[in-house]
Design an enzyme around this catalytic site. Structure first.
Site, PDB file in Angstrom:
ATOM      1  N   SER A 185     159.242 108.089  79.811  1.00  0.00           N
ATOM      2  CA  SER A 185     160.333 109.475  79.348  1.00  0.00           C
ATOM      3  C   SER A 185     160.170 109.720  79.925  1.00  0.00           C
ATOM      4  O   SER A 185     161.835 110.494  81.209  1.00  0.00           O
ATOM      5  CB  SER A 185     159.785 110.319  78.574  1.00  0.00           C
ATOM      6  OG  SER A 185     158.405 110.886  78.936  1.00  0.00           O
ATOM      7  N   HIS A 186     159.758 108.736  81.332  1.00  0.00           N
ATOM      8  CA  HIS A 186     159.385 109.505  82.623  1.00  0.00           C
ATOM      9  C   HIS A 186     159.983 108.105  83.304  1.00  0.00           C
ATOM     10  O   HIS A 186     159.792 108.388  84.988  1.00  0.00           O
ATOM     11  CB  HIS A 186     158.419 110.691  83.248  1.00  0.00           C
ATOM     12  CG  HIS A 186     159.120 111.742  82.817  1.00  0.00           C
ATOM     13  ND1 HIS A 186     158.820 112.517  81.613  1.00  0.00           N
ATOM     14  CD2 HIS A 186     160.130 112.876  83.686  1.00  0.00           C
ATOM     15  CE1 HIS A 186     158.624 113.427  81.159  1.00  0.00           C
ATOM     16  NE2 HIS A 186     160.045 113.539  82.706  1.00  0.00           N
ATOM     17  N   ARG A 213     164.930 108.173  83.909  1.00  0.00           N
ATOM     18  CA  ARG A 213     164.963 108.307  84.934  1.00  0.00           C
ATOM     19  C   ARG A 213     165.493 108.463  85.900  1.00  0.00           C
ATOM     20  O   ARG A 213     166.341 108.943  87.156  1.00  0.00           O
ATOM     21  CB  ARG A 213     163.857 109.410  85.526  1.00  0.00           C
ATOM     22  CG  ARG A 213     163.107 109.364  84.418  1.00  0.00           C
ATOM     23  CD  ARG A 213     164.283 111.178  84.069  1.00  0.00           C
ATOM     24  NE  ARG A 213     163.310 112.048  83.001  1.00  0.00           N
ATOM     25  CZ  ARG A 213     162.916 112.953  82.887  1.00  0.00           C
ATOM     26  NH1 ARG A 213     163.725 113.733  83.587  1.00  0.00           N
ATOM     27  NH2 ARG A 213     163.288 113.378  81.927  1.00  0.00           N
ATOM     28  N   HIS A 273     163.055 117.202  91.645  1.00  0.00           N
ATOM     29  CA  HIS A 273     162.161 116.325  91.387  1.00  0.00           C
ATOM     30  C   HIS A 273     162.604 116.242  89.703  1.00  0.00           C
ATOM     31  O   HIS A 273     163.642 116.724  89.322  1.00  0.00           O
ATOM     32  CB  HIS A 273     161.186 117.258  90.955  1.00  0.00           C
ATOM     33  CG  HIS A 273     159.449 116.625  90.935  1.00  0.00           C
ATOM     34  ND1 HIS A 273     159.352 116.168  89.685  1.00  0.00           N
ATOM     35  CD2 HIS A 273     158.726 116.321  91.273  1.00  0.00           C
ATOM     36  CE1 HIS A 273     157.900 115.144  89.787  1.00  0.00           C
ATOM     37  NE2 HIS A 273     157.589 115.907  91.114  1.00  0.00           N
ATOM     38  N   PHE A 274     162.342 114.827  88.725  1.00  0.00           N
ATOM     39  CA  PHE A 274     162.931 114.508  87.792  1.00  0.00           C
ATOM     40  C   PHE A 274     161.832 113.356  87.061  1.00  0.00           C
ATOM     41  O   PHE A 274     161.874 113.223  85.852  1.00  0.00           O
ATOM     42  CB  PHE A 274     164.675 113.992  88.514  1.00  0.00           C
ATOM     43  CG  PHE A 274     165.552 113.568  87.333  1.00  0.00           C
ATOM     44  CD1 PHE A 274     165.511 114.985  86.680  1.00  0.00           C
ATOM     45  CD2 PHE A 274     165.674 112.173  86.810  1.00  0.00           C
ATOM     46  CE1 PHE A 274     166.254 114.484  85.180  1.00  0.00           C
ATOM     47  CE2 PHE A 274     166.658 112.357  85.655  1.00  0.00           C
ATOM     48  CZ  PHE A 274     167.392 113.571  85.213  1.00  0.00           C
ATOM     49  N   ALA A 275     160.992 113.921  87.612  1.00  0.00           N
ATOM     50  CA  ALA A 275     160.105 112.572  86.883  1.00  0.00           C
ATOM     51  C   ALA A 275     158.351 113.437  86.273  1.00  0.00           C
ATOM     52  O   ALA A 275     158.321 114.504  86.535  1.00  0.00           O
ATOM     53  CB  ALA A 275     159.652 111.724  88.188  1.00  0.00           C
ATOM     54  N   ALA A 276     158.038 112.574  86.413  1.00  0.00           N
ATOM     55  CA  ALA A 276     156.904 113.248  86.227  1.00  0.00           C
ATOM     56  C   ALA A 276     154.955 113.501  87.014  1.00  0.00           C
ATOM     57  O   ALA A 276     155.764 112.860  88.038  1.00  0.00           O
ATOM     58  CB  ALA A 276     155.789 112.325  84.679  1.00  0.00           C
ATOM     59  N   LEU A 277     154.478 114.380  87.055  1.00  0.00           N
ATOM     60  CA  LEU A 277     153.895 115.224  88.145  1.00  0.00           C
ATOM     61  C   LEU A 277     152.361 114.120  88.615  1.00  0.00           C
ATOM     62  O   LEU A 277     152.510 114.067  89.550  1.00  0.00           O
ATOM     63  CB  LEU A 277     153.635 116.904  87.865  1.00  0.00           C
ATOM     64  CG  LEU A 277     154.577 117.374  88.448  1.00  0.00           C
ATOM     65  CD1 LEU A 277     155.638 117.483  88.186  1.00  0.00           C
ATOM     66  CD2 LEU A 277     153.571 119.320  88.522  1.00  0.00           C
ATOM     67  N   ASP A 309     161.394 113.888  76.480  1.00  0.00           N
ATOM     68  CA  ASP A 309     161.115 113.857  74.493  1.00  0.00           C
ATOM     69  C   ASP A 309     163.100 113.705  74.185  1.00  0.00           C
ATOM     70  O   ASP A 309     163.146 113.033  72.796  1.00  0.00           O
ATOM     71  CB  ASP A 309     159.952 113.993  74.112  1.00  0.00           C
ATOM     72  CG  ASP A 309     158.853 113.564  74.546  1.00  0.00           C
ATOM     73  OD1 ASP A 309     158.866 112.724  75.074  1.00  0.00           O
ATOM     74  OD2 ASP A 309     158.025 113.701  75.032  1.00  0.00           O
TER      75      ASP A 309
HETATM   76  P1  NDP Z   1     153.371 115.476  77.021  1.00  0.00           P
HETATM   77  O1  NDP Z   1     152.332 116.602  75.812  1.00  0.00           O
HETATM   78  O2  NDP Z   1     152.773 113.938  75.542  1.00  0.00           O
HETATM   79  O3  NDP Z   1     151.227 115.428  77.704  1.00  0.00           O
HETATM   80  C1  NDP Z   1     150.775 116.443  78.035  1.00  0.00           C
HETATM   81  C2  NDP Z   1     148.755 116.435  78.361  1.00  0.00           C
HETATM   82  O4  NDP Z   1     148.199 115.889  77.137  1.00  0.00           O
HETATM   83  C3  NDP Z   1     148.752 114.493  78.984  1.00  0.00           C
HETATM   84  O5  NDP Z   1     148.193 114.750  80.342  1.00  0.00           O
HETATM   85  C4  NDP Z   1     149.058 113.632  78.116  1.00  0.00           C
HETATM   86  O6  NDP Z   1     147.495 112.916  78.324  1.00  0.00           O
HETATM   87  C5  NDP Z   1     147.341 114.470  77.376  1.00  0.00           C
HETATM   88  N1  NDP Z   1     147.395 114.764  76.059  1.00  0.00           N
HETATM   89  C6  NDP Z   1     148.163 114.612  74.800  1.00  0.00           C
HETATM   90  N2  NDP Z   1     148.097 114.183  73.499  1.00  0.00           N
HETATM   91  C7  NDP Z   1     146.298 114.188  73.810  1.00  0.00           C
HETATM   92  C8  NDP Z   1     145.434 113.825  72.981  1.00  0.00           C
HETATM   93  N3  NDP Z   1     145.398 113.814  71.560  1.00  0.00           N
HETATM   94  N4  NDP Z   1     143.919 114.233  73.575  1.00  0.00           N
HETATM   95  C9  NDP Z   1     144.116 114.421  74.511  1.00  0.00           C
HETATM   96  N5  NDP Z   1     144.867 115.018  75.289  1.00  0.00           N
HETATM   97  C10 NDP Z   1     146.236 114.346  75.170  1.00  0.00           C
HETATM   98  O7  NDP Z   1     153.829 116.324  77.608  1.00  0.00           O
HETATM   99  P2  NDP Z   1     154.429 117.041  77.853  1.00  0.00           P
HETATM  100  O8  NDP Z   1     155.471 116.023  76.721  1.00  0.00           O
HETATM  101  O9  NDP Z   1     154.866 118.022  77.617  1.00  0.00           O
HETATM  102  O10 NDP Z   1     155.124 116.313  79.212  1.00  0.00           O
HETATM  103  C11 NDP Z   1     155.855 115.175  79.639  1.00  0.00           C
HETATM  104  C12 NDP Z   1     156.205 115.636  81.067  1.00  0.00           C
HETATM  105  O11 NDP Z   1     157.147 115.364  81.356  1.00  0.00           O
HETATM  106  C13 NDP Z   1     154.621 115.033  81.965  1.00  0.00           C
HETATM  107  O12 NDP Z   1     154.461 114.429  82.762  1.00  0.00           O
HETATM  108  C14 NDP Z   1     155.774 115.968  83.182  1.00  0.00           C
HETATM  109  O13 NDP Z   1     155.556 116.392  84.667  1.00  0.00           O
HETATM  110  C15 NDP Z   1     157.056 115.867  82.538  1.00  0.00           C
HETATM  111  N6  NDP Z   1     158.003 117.193  83.019  1.00  0.00           N
HETATM  112  C16 NDP Z   1     158.705 117.302  84.134  1.00  0.00           C
HETATM  113  C17 NDP Z   1     159.319 118.461  84.531  1.00  0.00           C
HETATM  114  C18 NDP Z   1     160.282 117.571  85.680  1.00  0.00           C
HETATM  115  O14 NDP Z   1     160.662 118.823  86.234  1.00  0.00           O
HETATM  116  N7  NDP Z   1     159.614 116.944  86.862  1.00  0.00           N
HETATM  117  C19 NDP Z   1     159.769 118.967  83.540  1.00  0.00           C
HETATM  118  C20 NDP Z   1     159.040 118.684  82.866  1.00  0.00           C
HETATM  119  C21 NDP Z   1     158.396 118.238  82.714  1.00  0.00           C
HETATM  120  P3  NDP Z   1     148.434 111.088  78.206  1.00  0.00           P
HETATM  121  O15 NDP Z   1     148.839 110.909  79.220  1.00  0.00           O
HETATM  122  O16 NDP Z   1     146.794 110.615  78.693  1.00  0.00           O
HETATM  123  O17 NDP Z   1     148.600 111.430  77.035  1.00  0.00           O
END
Ligand code: NDP
Length: 352
Positions: A56-57, A61, A129-133, A197
């Site tokens: 997704s990132h 992107r 910013h448009f990516a993962a952190l 997503d």
């Molecule tokens: P997710 O819900 O996919 O994941 C959130 C965190 O929870 C991750 O660190 C993930 O680790 C962990 N995780 C997920 N499932 C489990 C589990 N079963 N047990 C333990 N840990 C778990 O993230 P989001 O969908 O909320 O966000 C996705 C991305 O979007 C992020 O990288 C965020 O930075 C990015 N984003 C960027 C924005 C921007 O403006 N640049 C704005 C909004 C979001 P793992 O990676 O190992 O699955």
């Protein structure tokens, strides 16, 4: 390996090395008009996401980065500038460029500040910013620091029971060193589902669960395209996620001097970067005078003993290992789009 073609299920896949992926991403960004510093910082984050299976990132992107540079919404030539400095605090103006480039510009200074003061805060304004952190902070934890960062983004999410977008899906990431293991890192949006997503779901014509978003009338919907077209995403955990999103507007916009999500003036297309700000806190545990490594090991052992099936970041590390060993398998359509952006017609397998 450069590229080879294979089939999996009903998908045609192209397998390529991470080095080749980086080469194509860099060409695409250079052709869009980015300077070498900006190309390097953006390629780092896109390739790291693909390497770790965060589709997704990653390449998803690239079109947004390229488009934003080409239309002048983001400045691909920007040279970040430190505008204010105090012990333990740096304010950087990204000059309408990318937050990743601003971070790269001051990274060694931040490390030096955290080592000598115990903490360092970075406030980046006028940044996209448009990516993962997590790519921004994982390496700080690998060097022994605790790191916390957040960014605000375009207005896409309702807050505190509202029915129209007002905050971004404001992401927050945390990283902490571990003895004998890769750092503990989590990274999440403040919405139930990230915009990335939803975009993926919409591109495949999939619906999402009820509770993820509302349509343009503020009514609950399962349609990913209705959420994207005038609707709003909803915060995770209701009022709790909304509070975090508003806190991030304060840290990443009010404090940095960047625009709030609701002040977004971006072009209407979805494939453009968000202009906002970034907050980052780096702490050197050595200054806390505690057995930090042992305390983290004890905490995570207890969490695992209590039934946690995995830690955040474990999935990424598994994907990283696989992709480093085997190369990346990306679907043919994504590969073709990458080829078009790089204007480098995909090599045939025979050329690989
Ligand atoms: P997710 O819900 O996919 O994941 C959130 C965190 O929870 C991750 O660190 C993930 O680790 C962990 N995780 C997920 N499932 C489990 C589990 N079963 N047990 C333990 N840990 C778990 O993230 P989001 O969908 O909320 O966000 C996705 C991305 O979007 C992020 O990288 C965020 O930075 C990015 N984003 C960027 C924005 C921007 O403006 N640049 C704005 C909004 C979001 P793992 O990676 O190992 O699955």
């Amino acid at each position: 390996m450069r590229e080879s073609h294979e089939a999996s299920g009903d998908q045609n896949l192209v397998r390529l090395s991470l080095a080749r992926l980086r080469e194509l991403v860099e060409i695409a960004l250079l052709r869009a008009g980015a300077s070498p510093d900006n190309v390097a910082a953006l390629a780092d984050t896109i390739v790291a996401s693909e390497r770790d299976g965060v589709r997704s990132h990653g390449l998803l992107r690239l079109r947004g980065f390229v488009h934003s540079i080409k239309i002048g919404w983001a400045d691909g030539q920007a040279r970040p500038r430190i505008v204010s400095e105090a012990p333990g605090l740096l304010v950087v103006d990204a000059q309408n460029g990318f937050a990743q480039t601003a971070l790269a510009h001051v990274r060694s200074k931040l490390v030096g500040m955290a080592r000598s003061n115990g903490t360092a805060v970075l406030l980046t304004r006028n940044s996209h910013h448009f990516a993962a952190l997590w790519p921004d902070i994982e390496d700080f934890a690998a060097e022994g620091f605790v790191a916390l960062t957040c960014v605000n983004s375009k207005k896409r999410m309702a807050a505190w029971g509202g029915r129209r977008p007002v905050t971004g899906t404001n992401a927050m990431a945390f990283a902490c060193p571990r003895t004998g293991h890769p750092p503990l890192v989590w990274d999440q949006s403040s919405s139930v589902m990230s915009q990335g997503d939803i975009l993926l779901a919409a591109s495949k014509g999939y619906d999402v669960h009820l509770g993820v978003g509302c349509d343009a009338n503020g009514e609950p919907t399962t349609s990913s395209s209705a959420i994207l077209n005038g609707g709003a995403l909803l915060p995770f955990g209701g009022n709790k996620g909304a509070s975090i999103a508003v806190m991030i507007e304060i840290l990443a916009a009010a404090l940095t001097g960047g625009p709030f999500a609701f002040e977004d003036a971006s072009p209407a297309q979805t494939a453009t970067t968000s202009k906002g700000g970034q907050f980052m806190l780096i702490i050197d545990p050595a200054h806390a005078n505690v057995a930090f490594g042992e305390r983290i090991s004890a905490l995570l052992a207890a969490v695992t003993a209590a039934g946690a099936r995995r830690l955040p970041g474990d999935r990424r590390h598994e994907a990283r290992l696989r992709n480093l060993n085997e190369g990346l398998a990306i679907d043919a359509a994504t590969y073709a789009s990458l080829g078009r952006l790089a204007n480098s017609v995909a090599q045939s397998p025979e050329d690989a």
